[in-house]
Design a protein around this motif. Structure first.
Motif, mmCIF file in Angstrom:
data_model
loop_
_atom_site.group_PDB
_atom_site.id
_atom_site.type_symbol
_atom_site.label_atom_id
_atom_site.label_comp_id
_atom_site.label_asym_id
_atom_site.label_seq_id
_atom_site.Cartn_x
_atom_site.Cartn_y
_atom_site.Cartn_z
ATOM 1 N N GLU A 1 -6.704 2.124 9.320
ATOM 2 C CA GLU A 1 -5.424 2.188 10.022
ATOM 3 C C GLU A 1 -5.601 2.021 11.526
ATOM 4 O O GLU A 1 -4.819 1.324 12.189
ATOM 5 N N ARG A 2 -6.631 2.645 12.079
ATOM 6 C CA ARG A 2 -6.874 2.526 13.520
ATOM 7 C C ARG A 2 -7.216 1.091 13.897
ATOM 8 O O ARG A 2 -6.769 0.586 14.933
ATOM 9 N N THR B 1 -3.947 -0.945 13.761
ATOM 10 C CA THR B 1 -3.068 -0.617 14.884
ATOM 11 C C THR B 1 -3.595 -1.214 16.179
ATOM 12 O O THR B 1 -2.837 -1.767 16.984
ATOM 13 N N SER C 1 -0.987 -3.738 17.307
ATOM 14 C CA SER C 1 -0.096 -2.893 18.126
ATOM 15 C C SER C 1 1.109 -2.396 17.335
ATOM 16 O O SER C 1 2.087 -1.924 17.924
ATOM 17 N N VAL D 1 2.647 0.349 15.182
ATOM 18 C CA VAL D 1 2.399 1.760 14.862
ATOM 19 C C VAL D 1 3.457 2.331 13.921
ATOM 20 O O VAL D 1 3.235 3.359 13.286
ATOM 21 N N TYR E 1 5.480 3.116 10.804
ATOM 22 C CA TYR E 1 5.271 3.110 9.350
ATOM 23 C C TYR E 1 6.238 4.108 8.747
ATOM 24 O O TYR E 1 6.349 5.242 9.214
ATOM 25 N N TRP F 1 6.301 -1.542 6.969
ATOM 26 C CA TRP F 1 5.307 -1.743 8.026
ATOM 27 C C TRP F 1 5.354 -3.188 8.470
ATOM 28 O O TRP F 1 5.477 -4.095 7.638
#
Length: 294
Positions: free
Chosen positions: A25-26, A29, A33, A35, A37, A60
């Motif tokens: 996920e990081r 993101t 960019s 974020v 969800y 998303w």
């Protein structure tokens, strides 16, 4: 320093799942960019608060993913499936979504979704077993294909659905699939592999499952300092060998244009479907590989 070892664990601790999922996920993101969800759940309940049907998915990247749609057999043919889809799409539009996507089997509801404006953009043949196929479908939103939403339908919006509600919907889908294709339930099994260093730290993971004749890779993540050292390939090779030993004939996965398509192609996977502008500004690829015993 010794490379981390590859270990298999079908029922890993919750923390291991969180480490691998959070790592991916990081990355997503940071690259996109994006974020925002939102979990999505609409439920049909009867007297006594029993769940008799529902739709569970997520939003998303300006897309609605319809993960599971199920109705108790006794409630089918009343238009409730259309109302569940209408409610989910209307919610997605309110959050700025431009499209939705889903997958369904040849033994499931392709004609139903086509009536609602969905079109097949990719198919995986002989999935989960020979004589059946899996269809990937999508729909771009416009005013012309807006579904009629009836306020009188007995549907509730439950944005933070409990695990019990989610499992009821998933179980309904699985039960239908088992009955439709004659697969015993034990032909589904978890297939999770992890990278663990000498200190016991989880520094990578390949989360997936086996259903019928296919292995599915859901998540692949390697801690940044360990990338470029064949660790992802080691985990996936272990997962594929595990699948072969259990009689699987193929493997499939999905990846985005900002993720690992070249890596998968290098080890034998080929694209069988592309969803453009998903998430918005990127592309989403479906890949598969035929497995052969060594």
């Amino acid at each position: 320093m010794n490379p981390p070892k590859v270990i298999v664990n079908a029922e890993p601790p919750k923390e291991w799942f969180e480490i691998v999922g959070r790592g991916l996920e990081r990355h997503n993101t940071a690259v996109t960019s994006i974020v925002e969800y939102y979990p999505v759940c609409f439920v049909v309940r009867e007297a006594g608060n029993h769940v008799r049907g529902g739709l569970y998915g997520s939003l998303w990247g300006q897309w609605l993913h319809v993960g599971s749609l199920w109705l108790d057999r006794a409630l089918r043919g009343r238009g409730l499936g259309i109302q569940l889809m209408a409610a989910a799409e209307e919610y997605a539009r309110s959050k700025g979504c431009v499209a939705s996507f889903l997958q369904t089997g040849s033994f499931e509801a392709r004609p139903f979704y086509e009536k609602l404006g969905y079109r097949v953009y990719a198919a995986l043949n002989d999935h989960p077993i020979k004589s059946h196929d899996r269809f990937h479908m999508s729909k771009r939103y416009s005013e012309a294909n807006r579904l009629p939403l009836s306020p009188s339908a007995a549907i509730t919006f439950e944005p933070y659905a409990s695990k019990e509600v989610q499992e009821t919907i998933h179980r309904g889908v699985r039960t239908h699939a088992i009955a439709a294709i004659g697969l015993p339930e034990e032909m589904w099994s978890a297939a999770h592999f992890f990278l663990q260093n000498n200190d016991g730290e989880i520094v990578g993971g390949a989360l997936g499952n086996i259903w019928g004749d296919w292995y599915f890779l859901d998540v692949l993540w390697v801690d940044r300092p360990l990338r470029g050292q064949d660790n992802g390939q080691r985990m996936l090779a272990a997962a594929e060998q595990h699948a072969i030993e259990r009689g699987c004939s193929g493997a499939h996965l999905d990846t985005a244009s900002f993720q690992a398509r070249p890596f998968y192609e290098k080890i034998g996977y080929t694209v069988f479907g592309t969803l453009e502008d998903h998430p918005v500004g990127h592309s989403h690829y479906l890949l598969s590989k035929r497995l052969r015993a060594s």
